[in-house]
Structures are given as structure tokens and as C-alpha cells.
Design an enzyme around this catalytic site. Structure first.
Site, PDB file in Angstrom:
ATOM      1  N   LYS A 194       0.806  -1.236   0.000  1.00  0.00           N
ATOM      2  CA  LYS A 194       0.000   0.000   0.000  1.00  0.00           C
ATOM      3  C   LYS A 194       0.835   1.281   0.000  1.00  0.00           C
ATOM      4  O   LYS A 194       0.465   2.290  -0.577  1.00  0.00           O
ATOM      5  CB  LYS A 194      -0.933   0.035   1.224  1.00  0.00           C
ATOM      6  CG  LYS A 194      -2.010  -1.027   1.221  1.00  0.00           C
ATOM      7  CD  LYS A 194      -3.256  -0.551   0.514  1.00  0.00           C
ATOM      8  CE  LYS A 194      -4.315  -1.633   0.411  1.00  0.00           C
ATOM      9  NZ  LYS A 194      -5.146  -1.507  -0.776  1.00  0.00           N
ATOM     10  N   GLU A 207     -10.073   6.833   2.576  1.00  0.00           N
ATOM     11  CA  GLU A 207     -11.027   5.944   3.210  1.00  0.00           C
ATOM     12  C   GLU A 207     -10.248   4.701   3.618  1.00  0.00           C
ATOM     13  O   GLU A 207      -9.188   4.402   3.059  1.00  0.00           O
ATOM     14  CB  GLU A 207     -12.140   5.575   2.221  1.00  0.00           C
ATOM     15  CG  GLU A 207     -11.829   4.431   1.271  1.00  0.00           C
ATOM     16  CD  GLU A 207     -10.643   4.690   0.329  1.00  0.00           C
ATOM     17  OE1 GLU A 207     -10.300   5.869   0.085  1.00  0.00           O
ATOM     18  OE2 GLU A 207     -10.043   3.701  -0.121  1.00  0.00           O
ATOM     19  N   SER A 258       2.013  -9.779  -0.826  1.00  0.00           N
ATOM     20  CA  SER A 258       1.651  -8.360  -0.751  1.00  0.00           C
ATOM     21  C   SER A 258       1.664  -7.742   0.637  1.00  0.00           C
ATOM     22  O   SER A 258       1.645  -6.527   0.756  1.00  0.00           O
ATOM     23  CB  SER A 258       0.281  -8.140  -1.392  1.00  0.00           C
ATOM     24  OG  SER A 258      -0.656  -9.057  -0.850  1.00  0.00           O
TER      25      SER A 258
END
Lengths: 474, 470
Positions: free
Chosen positions: A169, A191, A458
Site C-alpha cells: 500500500k 477511506e 503483498s
């Protein structure tokens, strides 16, 4: 000219006419495409001396006729100037946001060529995020999937779990924060569902001294109180959203509402390859470093390309980050794995590409989980990051084109994979990543000996330990 | 005599051992040779022959040799001034000697070094960045805009989140080389336990971790991680010191198939040197990165000190560079006068503990004192012998930071840089408050960010609640 049987089918946005021409036109050369009123897409010659052709208005909507469709991904526009990937994507937003989106797009293209920006971003990715992340040969996992005769694929993990904040991220968050700074925006909104993207955003805002507001569903806030605390420690303001089901999709809507109101001072850091153009393209570009590094590392390690890429798909950002570099390499297989939750027939899953239908959500046309009235169906997955009822438009496109394959695994299968990687390699994967790992069970037996599989690890699973322990009874 | 020569030939690797039979005392005096230096303690007049020895793999049974005292000094004395040594029961001496031989060999073995290097790069994620903390630097600038430049060595980015893995993976590889099937370790805060469990999972070794019950409560998330990684966690009534003792007891009963993986620079020789050697990658990278970034060396190195592994890992490379200041920061707990702290070097006295002579917190009767720090990894009542030596020779300076100061530093780094430091590392960061305004403008300060603080968010949360209630 012999009589030609014509059938016409219409799918959304395109008209396809199928012409079957009987003999004596066995030679394609005799057929002159320029005489036709439509754009001539493709001709297949059948062995029984007839020619079958597909005529379409939209060059990107070649539907499969028989068996495999031949295509050249290098010719695709991903996206086109209106932000569409085929029919997917686009900019379905209120008028007030159009200017902001254009401004963002212009800034993005300008900065792509801005050497100073690229160098600054590269330096931060290196020293702050900890790139490049290794391409790790998982010896014991490879051994585990060997068949009785000792053959099997070679499994490599792209270690995005080693990044600062523990997931992929941050690649996008850091780049967008830098972009926002360049645009002179001092206020950042985002968000978040489980909190991972929220923490990543709060992290980069702390790093750059930007004001940070995170929208989070009230229900999610209760379930993830530690992440809420973390975001506050980082100096972010966490606003609870009570509308709707008080989860991610409602938080997203609220964030978009805030952005509409404060568009001049505020930049919206969207966490995935979803949303209106230019977000899907931008977020993909910022994550593309994953695939670029992989290409380089694969060349160093075995002098070639990966054969198969596997990644989990929620919104689709980590998958696009790995795939994008290789989309034009037709010999590289792309596999996305979604969350089947309690099972595809249970109604409690998040397998958007398998069970969804095309619609518009959060500014883009894509597959999404909707009921007969077009209302969003609440998804379920044990992993919060895959718990999104939509999916990035580019994934919808790749699926329809047949360039990428999408499957799904259940909560239980993901938990098993979680345990397996922990025990075999001493790496605790995020539950999201565990979905990709779980698919290896089905995939590996089908692969020839020595196939190089790269799986995007990930994120790390420290955040999922409590959940896992509950289910695994360790 | 020939038999004893053959005996040694079987067990010692080639090019490492020159054997000189010494007839009168029926004892063999041998020199262990590394590539850089030749063994020369033996008197050449009595060395009638030296034999070249074919390397055979080390077997599982223990090699029992008498090691000459002089030998110790030449190769790896195990002593740092008066500190260090090998204060262990006889049963362990031979085992430690074997370990030392294996370790010295592997230092030169290019195959091992390459394997370790690959594991450090692809598994652990090295090299870790040397990160310029701009906002922290700006925070410490005075009114004239002057101040030092603060860099963080990002050991928090390692796999499993701390520097501990540098040592755990290397030693687990040694255990595998030595043919051991299982690994035993003791852990305080849990970081070493998690690192060991991870390394053992990767290398297919059985893993048993001993942990004190008080620590298990405070670091329950680490306990869960260890279990998920496949380790057996054995609770021991008390804290780290009790867990250590129990672990050693467990190991001694199973010396031949089991390997004791020490997590830090304490214990009998060769352990402190071995662990320091594996951690010294931190300092080596720092030297190179400093050269790349500003074309020079760091001015000051700062690290937290529990037993000293991350500090020595950073410092060791620069010990000969007199102009580089070395600063260690211990856990001051509730304050040095409260009696509730872990400031071994500030308030301890010299004694023998866990096999080595070093400073330790003891009462008048020589009993080990209970310690406290909000950074659980700093709660060791002793400290590495090499660290004690650095204090004694004044090569390094040692200070303390209280719990509150550490918590404030934790908050500060979160807010200013978006990095959660481990509460242990927060002690080093806390010391910047006292240090920075004394430094000339532009001094390069490197702080070892030895671990990430995700594990501590709950502790910090509870601390805040607790403060709010008062």
C-alpha cells in the site's frame, strides 16, 4: 458471391455482425476488407472451407468466437484518453469533481517526466520504504509442491511484506502524498476498511507534515480499534461513518463527498486501482515498481522472465502492480485470486469477477457484486483487504479480454495457506496474500517441471494473528 | 601420539589446523589458523612435523581437546580486558570449543558466506536503509536553524521487525551445518524468539523457545507469532533470566542433537563474539552508506542497550575510529533512584553471570536484582562483556532514559516521521533530547532504529490510559 448467412448480436456498446461466407472463397487474399463499411477485426479460417469473420464498430470488443482469441495486448490502450479500459473505467462523477480529476491527470503526466520528482520518489522508496523488495526463492514451499517424481514448479515470493508499514500500500500512498505536495494541497483524505490503507496514508502524511483525515466505517472502527489508535498516534484524524452499513463502501462515499466539498485544498488518496480516471491508471503506475523490479530480478536470478504471476485481488492494486509490466508479454500467465469467503454459493464472498455483473461504483464502470435491484451486495471475506464489492476496471478488462485468469479461494483455504507459509518458510503472510498462496494448491500440479512462478507476497500477517489463532486453534 | 594426531585430523578442517605433537606431556598443542594469520605459538624446535589434513565433515560427537591458554589469546581470546571468559560447567567446555572451531571455519568458508549473504538479502531484506530523518532533524534545530543531522539505521525494516534476525538466521545455518536437528532458545521480549522460530521454520529445524511467564503476558502477540511459526513455547515461572537458565538446562540434557541459539552478546566465549560478528553487518553497511551519502564517517552513533547486541552491531565497525563517538542508552525505568530500572552499566557491579564476567545488577549478597523497563527487551540484568569493556576503557559513553522519556520519543517519531520505533529503540531516540543541543552544527548522528514498534502500540495505549486515570 454465394449467399452469406449473417447473424447479428449486440452487447453493450458494440454491434457485432458475424458473416459466414461459403466457398469458393477459400483464400483470404481474395477478400478485400476495405470494401466493407465496418472496421474489419479478425478473420478465422475454418478447415471446412468457409471463412468466419467478426466485424465490430469498437475495436476493443472482439468477443470470443471459437476457442482462443488471438490478441495483441501491446495494441490495447490502457486506458484510452477518456480513462476507459475497453468499456470499463471512465469518470462517472459529479461535475464538481471533473476539474480536480483533470488537474490530477495533468499533474501526473507532467511529473512522470519530471526528473527531480522521479529522483525524489526513488530516494524515498529506497530509504523510507526500504525498496527494492527481494525476490525470494521459497525453497521449502517449492519442495512441498513437488510431485512424487520430484518435478514441480519453482516458487518465488515478491517480498512486499518487507516494506515499511508491512504491505504494498505504501508505494502508492507515498507517491500520491508527494504529488499532493507538488500540487500545493495541504489536506489529505482517505477511506479505509480494516485500517491498512488508513495507516499507510497517515504514515505518509506524518512523513510529509500534511493534515490527514481518514474516513472509516463505525463498524470497522470497533473491529479494528488498534489500527484506529495507530492512525491517531501518527497524527491523523479518524472520522467515523455511520451511514449505510457503516463499512468500507460507505466510508468511500463519505470521502468522495468530502472531496467534492473541499476540492481546492484537498487531495484524495485512493487506496486501490478503483475509482474514476485517472486513479486506476495512477495507482497502477505507482505500484508498477513491483513488476519492474521483478523483471530485473528474474533476469538476474535465472536469466529469463517469470512464467506465471499470481496475486490476490481485492480492489486489485497489488495484482496490477505486479502484472502491469508483463501484460504485453503474452507468454507470461497472469492469475488473480479473489476471496470466496464461505463459498461462492453461500452468498457470503467477495468474488467480484466470478460472480459480479457490470455496473458503476465509485466513479468507474467495472464488475461489482450487486443484487437484482442494482444495490451493492455486502461482501464477506475473512481478510478485510479483499472485502470490497467492486474491482478495478482494468482487471475487468483483462478478464474479458482473456489476458488474465481469475479464480477464488475460501476463508478456510486461505487460513490453511497462512499456516503453511508460516511453518515452511517462517514468513507470516497477510490473510489477503494467503488467498494467492492457497491457489498454489490447484495450480502447481498442472505446471510443467521448472516453471517459474512469482507470487506477490503483498503484506505481512502480524495484523491477522488474532484472527488466525482463533480459527486455527494453534 | 600418532593416534591422537589421527583423532584430530578427523575432526578438524583443512588449512585451519597445524598439528605439532608434543612428546613429553602427551598433549597436543595446536594452532588454529585463519587466512590472515598463521599460528605461531608453538615452539618451532619441538615441532618435528606439521601435517596437512583433509577436511572431513564434523561429526555429531563432541571433540574433547585440551585447549592451551595461550591458544585462546592468539585466535579469539574470549576476553575483553577482564570481562568475558568461559565460566561454565565442564560438560559445556568441549561443546563451546567445537562451536568456536566451526564458527572460525565458517567465517572463511565462501560457500557458507554466500549462503548467508543470500539469506540476508532475500529473506531478511538487507541491506537496511540509512534514512535521513528530515523532520526529526528540523525538530532539533535551534533558533539559528543549526543542529545535527539525524539518520536512522532502519533495522525495523528487517523480516520479523528487528535486528535479532541477523544473528538468528546465521546461527540457525550453523546448527544445520553441524547436523543438529533442533534448536533451543530463551527470549525476553520475544523478538529473539520470533526471529529464531522464523529461521528454524525456513531451515526445517525443530524449535523450542523458553519464555518467562511475566514476559509472556506483556508480549502476548510475540508468543502467538512464535506458535504460528511452528515453535514450541515453554513458559517458565519468572522472567528472562529464569527462562535462560531453564533453556540451558534443557539444552545440556540433549547436547548432541540440539543447538542453543543465544540471542545476544552475553554468555560464555565464543557466544558474545559470534553474535557480535553476525550483528556487525549493521555497522559495515552504515560505513558504506555514510560514505555514499556524505562522503565521510558518522560523527556520533547512538543505540539502546539491553544486553548490547544492536549497539555492538552498529559500534563494532567503528571501534578503531576514535573520532566516532559511541553512545549507548539503557532503560532508566522509573528513574535510577527508584530502584525500578535496567541500567546495568550505570548502577551495576562486576560479577559473573550466564558464563561471563561483566557488569550486572546485583544486591549486596550477589543476588541478581529484578529489573524494569517499559522496553521489555532492555530488561536484562546483565550486559555483554564487550560492552562492559567499552565502558571501562571509556571508548563508549552510557546514559539512561526513563519510561516516560521513551514513550515521548515513541510519540515523536510517529508524528514526525511516520515510523513506529520499538520501545527499546525509543530509548536511544529519547537521548537525542539531551544530546542534540550539545552538538556542533551539521554533526552526523546515526541512531540505530533497532526494531519496529507495532508490537508496542498496545503498551503505549495502556500507558496512556493509565496516565489519564491518574
Amino acid at each position: 458471391m454465394a449467399a452469406a448467412a449473417t447473424t447479428t448480436t449486440t452487447t453493450a456498446g458494440t454491434t457485432t455482425s458475424t458473416c459466414r461466407v461459403a466457398k469458393p472463397y477459400s483464400s483470404l487474399a481474395a477478400f478485400s476488407p476495405s470494401q466493407l463499411p465496418f472496421k474489419f477485426n479478425k478473420v478465422t479460417s475454418r478447415s471446412n472451407n468457409s471463412i468466419r469473420c467478426t466485424l465490430t464498430r469498437n475495436p476493443f470488443s472482439v468477443t470470443e468466437m471459437d476457442g482462443k482469441t488471438e490478441f495483441d495486448p501491446a495494441l490495447w490502450q490502457r486506458p484510452d484518453s477518456l480513462g476507459r479500459f475497453g468499456k470499463f473505467g471512465g469518470k462517472y462523477v459529479p461535475e464538481t469533481l471533473m476539474y480536480a480529476l483533470s488537474e490530477l491527470e495533468t499533474a501526473f503526466y507532467k511529473l512522470a517526466d519530471d526528473r527531480e520528482f522521479q529522483e525524489e520518489l526513488f530516494g524515498i522508496l529506497k530509504d523510507y520504504v526500504g525498496r527494492e523488495s527481494p525476490l525470494y526463492f521459497a525453497e521449502r514451499l517449492t519442495e512441498h509442491y513437488k510431485r512424487p517424481n520430484g518435478e514441480g514448479p519453482l516458487i518465488y515470493l515478491k517480498r512486499e511484506d518487507l516494506n515499511h508499514t508491512g504491505a504494498h500500500k505504501i508505494n502508492n500512498a507515498i507517491a500520491q502524498a508527494l504529488l499532493a505536495k507538488r500540487l500545493g494541497k495541504q489536506r489529505i483524505i482517505a477511506e479505509t476498511g480494516a485500517g491498512q490503507h488508513g495507516v499507510a496514508t497517515a504514515t505518509v502524511c506524518a512523513r510529509f507534515g500534511l493534515q490527514c483525515i481518514i474516513y472509516m466505517g463505525a463498524q470497522d472502527m470497533e473491529r479494528q480499534s488498534l489500527n484506529v489508535f495507530r492512525m491517531r498516534l501518527l497524527g491523523a484524524e479518524v472520522r467515523a461513518v455511520h451511514s449505510g452499513t457503516a463499512t468500507l463502501k460507505d466510508a468511500t462515499s463519505e470521502a468522495i463527498r468530502d472531496w467534492v466539498t473541499n476540492v481546492e485544498t484537498t487531495h484524495y488518496i485512493l487506496g486501490s486501482v478503483a475509482g474514476p480516471h485517472p486513479y486506476p491508471m495512477m495507482v497502477r503506475e505507482f505500484h508498477a515498481v513491483i513488476g519492474k523490479e521483478t523483471r530485473k530480478q528474474a533476469l538476474e536470478k535465472w536469466g529469463g522472465k517469470p512464467d506465471v504471476l499470481v496475486a490476490c485481488v481485492g480492489g486489485g492494486s497489488n495484482a496490477m502492480g505486479l502484472f502491469h509490466e508483463f501484460v504485453n508479454d503474452k507468454d507470461v500467465r497472469l492469475i488473480g485470486v479473489e476471496a470466496a469467503g464461505h463459498g461462492l454459493d453461500s452468498g457470503k464472498h467477495a468474488a467480484t469477477l466470478t460472480k459480479g455483473e457490470v455496473g458503476v461504483l465509485h466513479g468507474a464502470m467495472s464488475y461489482l457484486l450487486q443484487d437484482d435491484d442494482g444495490q451493492i451486495v455486502e461482501p464477506h471475506s475473512i481478510s478485510a483487504g479483499l472485502d470490497y464489492p467492486g474491482v478495478g476496471p482494468e482487471h475487468s478488462f483483462l478478464k474479458d479480454e482473456g489476458r488474465a485468469e481469475y479464480y477464488s479461494v475460501t476463508d478456510d483455504e486461505a487460513l490453511e495457506a497462512f499456516k503453511k507459509l508460516s511453518r515452511l518458510e517462517g514468513i507470516i503472510p497477510a490473510l489477503e496474500t494467503s488467498h494467492a498462496l492457497a491457489y498454489l494448491e490447484e495450480l502447481c500440479p498442472t505446471l510443467p517441471n521448472g516453471t517459474k512462478v512469482v507470487l506477490n507476497c503483498s503484506g505481512r500477517g502480524d495484523k491477522d494473528v488474532q484472527t488466525a489463532i482463533k480459527y486455527l486453534q494453534v | 601420539m600418532d593416534m591422537s594426531c589421527n583423532y584430530i585430523q578427523t575432526f578438524f578442517p583443512n588449512h585451519l589446523l597445524k598439528v605439532c605433537p608434543l612428546l613429553p606431556t602427551k598433549k597436543v598443542v595446536c594452532g588454529l589458523v585463519t587466512r590472515e594469520k598463521a599460528a605461531t605459538t608453538t615452539d618451532s624446535s619441538i615441532c618435528s612435523k606439521t601435517s596437512s589434513i583433509m577436511r572431513k565433515p564434523l561429526t555429531k560427537s563432541l571433540v574433547e581437546i585440551e585447549t592451551d591458554h595461550k591458544l585462546n589469546k592468539v585466535v579469539n581470546p574470549g576476553k575483553f580486558g577482564k570481562f568475558g571468559g568461559k565460566f561454565v560447567p565442564e560438560t559445556l567446555v568441549a561443546c563451546l570449543n567445537q562451536l568456536e572451531v566451526e564458527f572460525n571455519f565458517l567465517l572463511q568458508d565462501s560457500e557458507f558466506q554466500e549462503e548467508l549473504s543470500t539469506a540476508l538479502r532475500d529473506y531478511v531484506g538487507r541491506e537496511t536503509p540509512l534514512y535521513f530523518a528530515k523532520r526529526l532533524t528540523d525538530y532539533y534545530k535551534n533558533d539559528n536553524g543549526e543542529g545535527p543531522e539525524i539518520y536512522l539505521k532502519r533495522e525495523d525494516l528487517n523480516h520479523v521487525g528487528a535486528h535479532k534476525i541477523n544473528n538468528a538466521i546465521a546461527q540457525a545455518m550453523i546448527a544445520k551445518r553441524m547436523g543438529r536437528k533442533s534448536v533451543v532458545a530463551a527470549t525476553g521480549a520475544g523478538q529473539h524468539g520470533v526471529a529464531t522460530a522464523a529461521a528454524c521454520a525456513k531451515l526445517d529445524l525443530e524449535c523450542t523457545i523458553y519464555m518467562g511467564t511475566t514476559d509472556m503476558e506483556k508480549q502476548s502477540s510475540n508468543v502467538l507469532l512464535m506458535k504460528l511459526l511452528g515453535a514450541e513455547v515453554k513458559p517458565v515461572e519468572g522472567s528472562f533470566k529464569d527462562a535462560s537458565s531453564e533453556a540451558i538446562r534443557g539444552w545440556v540434557g540433549n547436547l548432541e542433537s540440539s543447538y542453543y541459539l543465544l540471542g545476544t552478546v552475553v554468555g560464555p566465549h565464543p557466544c558474545p563474539s559470534m553474535v557480535r560478528e553476525f550483528q556487525s553487518v549493521i555497522g559495515k553497511e552504515t560505513r558504506r552508506q555514510a560514505m555514499e551519502k556524505w562522503g565521510g564517517k558518522p560523527g556520533v552513533l547512538v543505540a539502546c542497550v539491553g544486553s548490547g547486541s544492536n549497539a555492538l552491531g552498529l559500534f563494532h565497525e567503528f571501534m578503531e575510529d576514535e573520532e566516532v563517538r559511541l553512545i549507548g542508552v539503557e532503560g532508566g525505568g522509573f528513574g535510577l533512584d527508584s530502584g525500578s530500572h535496567s541500567a546495568t552499566l550505570a548502577r551495576g557491579e562486576v560479577g559473573v553471570y550466564h558464563g561471563a564476567m561483566s557488569y550486572l545488577l546485583q544486591d549486596e549478597e550477589g543476588q541478581i536484582l529484578g529489573t524494569h523497563s517499559i522496553g521489555v527487551g532492555l530488561e536484562y540484568p546483565g550486559v555483554g562483556p564487550e560492552v562492559s569493556f567499552l565502558k571501562e576503557t571509556r571508548r563508549a559513553e552510557f546514559y539512561t532514559a526513563t519510561d516516560q522519556e521513551a514513550i515521548d520519543a515513541y510519540h515523536r517519531l510517529c508524528r514526525l516521521e511516520g515510523i513506529f520505533p520499538a520501545l527499546e529503540a525509543s530509548h536511544a531516540l529519547a537521548f537525542l533530547d539531551k544530546l542534540c543541543h550539545t552538538l556542533p552544527n551539521g554533526t552526523k548522528v546515526v541512531v540505530n532504529c533497532s526494531g519496529r514498534g507495532d508490537k508496542d502500540a498496545a503498551t503505549v495505549f495502556q500507558y496512556k490510559q493509565h496516565l489519564m486515570q491518574q
